[in-house]
Write a protein that holds these residues in place. Sequence first.
Motif, mmCIF file in Angstrom:
data_model
loop_
_atom_site.group_PDB
_atom_site.id
_atom_site.type_symbol
_atom_site.label_atom_id
_atom_site.label_comp_id
_atom_site.label_asym_id
_atom_site.label_seq_id
_atom_site.Cartn_x
_atom_site.Cartn_y
_atom_site.Cartn_z
ATOM 1 N N ASP A 1 0.902 -1.150 0.138
ATOM 2 C CA ASP A 1 0.029 0.108 0.002
ATOM 3 C C ASP A 1 0.899 1.117 0.116
ATOM 4 N N GLY B 1 -4.320 -4.520 -3.595
ATOM 5 C CA GLY B 1 -5.511 -3.638 -4.062
ATOM 6 C C GLY B 1 -4.780 -2.262 -4.596
ATOM 7 N N HIS B 2 -4.845 -1.811 -5.795
ATOM 8 C CA HIS B 2 -4.108 -0.918 -6.029
ATOM 9 C C HIS B 2 -5.074 0.434 -6.621
ATOM 10 N N THR C 1 -7.553 -1.202 0.584
ATOM 11 C CA THR C 1 -8.398 -1.140 -0.681
ATOM 12 C C THR C 1 -9.089 -2.541 -0.986
ATOM 13 N N ARG D 1 -5.684 0.548 8.456
ATOM 14 C CA ARG D 1 -4.134 0.057 8.422
ATOM 15 C C ARG D 1 -3.493 0.955 9.732
HETATM 16 MG MG MG Z 1 -2.763 -1.655 -1.747
#
Ligand code: MG
Length: 436
Positions: A20, A47-48, A305, A311
């Motif tokens: 991330d 997850g981008h 994401t 986080r």
């Molecule tokens: Mg990510």
Amino acid sequence: MTTGNNQSRVTVIVGAQWGDEGKGKITDFFAGDSDYVVRYHGGNNAGHTVIVNGNIFKLHLIPSGVLYSRPVSIIGNGTVIDPDALIKELDELEKRGVKLNLKISYRAHVIMPYHIAVDEGLTGYQGALAAGSTKRGIAPVYADKMYRHGIRMIDLLEPEIFHEKLEKSYGFNVNLVNNVLGVEFDKPLDDIYLDYLKFGQRLQPYLADTELALAQAHAAGKQILFEGAQGLSLDVDHGIYPHTTSSNMTAGHIAAGAGITLRSIDRIIGIAKAYVSRVGISPFPTELDESEAKALRDKGGEYGTTTGRPRRVGWLDLVQLRQAVRVHGLTELTLTKLDVLSGFDELPVCVAYEARGQRLEEVPASLDLYREAKPVYQNYTGWENLSVAQINRILKTGFTGLPQAMRNYIQFIEDALECPISIISLGPERHQTIVR
Ligand code: MG
Ligand code: GDP
Ligand code: IMO
């Protein structure tokens, strides 16, 4: 490193921390000049986020070059594919008007429903040694690959061999789920078989020998960009094992995960956040306690994401980055989210750990020692909160327009790591990027 006697340029973008870091944003930033953008490991645990003119795209398995028409997107042999999730991702992109120019390796392994059930059960079974997985079936599918009863994308096109392999894989995993992990799984083999044959038909137009295609592209002088997922501290060999994912994201892994020669690499760009975030379980030496963490988490939008989990956040850790520079072989670093780190009077930077009376400059192999690691901080003066107007002005001026205290912070990191910081990111949008 050189490319030999052709003009091909191969660039690898990799995470330098716990994932991330903004790999998706930076991959998109480079992708417009690329002929191929390639994922070479991991799956939809990644997850981008890519943001262009306010349009937000959350990508999981499709490479972050997909918003441009020029590059071919490649999902390489080293990845693991949940076909149901991939089809949903493709459909969603097509619905939003994105034209897909996609190739998927025949050799990539397939995540099956029982892998997800095993993943559910593993977290409870492993207890304090679990990584807090995304429950996408990542560890179980890579385990099956190593056991050698895994199912590959090409098998979905060959009904007989698929059934033969499925019997082995299903029998093994359903036994594990029901009798060892104590999770309910009762989907019949034949239902899975029929569903996955359909997925195979749907994805068939995209399936190819991508390893061969990439080698030919390289020989023809094409520009190839690799997009790593996760980050070095999650690497199954070099990360904080066992609190890792189940693949290697080191830049050198492009050979295993995409079938391209290591002799091809020109640039290896490590992406690091100006602070650290971690989603999942592991010791985290520079973690902020909850009273301080919330402000930074909210300001940085630090919610997963893929899973939406909050986080954990902490100060920049140079011990972690030193290992990333060394193991990835970084030619340069990108520092993201410097805009988020504004408004602090002081910025502590972790330059070493202390444990059992020892000073540690490198991440120890011992989990026991790492659990005890306390950060040794050097404090830096922070910079003022940057307004949108100030950021826009800085983006026009370039590096010299950054606040002096930010430049000092960047210079210090660069000197300490002996690695140039060539790109600065001051916001999530594609254009909020400064190349030095
Ligand atoms: Mg990510
Ligand atoms: P990845 O997994 O490395 O691609 O990173 P993620 O996309 O999961 O998480 C990074 C988050 O930070 C995303 O929401 C990005 O839109 C955002 N982001 C990336 N770079 C910057 C930046 O420089 N500033 C800010 N404010 N956000 C950023
Ligand atoms: P991107 O590509 C952050 C973490 C999980 C867990 C561990 C193992 O977006 O940076 P897994 O599901 O892979 O078995 O989980 O790894 N993890 C990530 N953390 N970003 C990611 O990907 C991650 N992919 C996996 O939280 O601790």
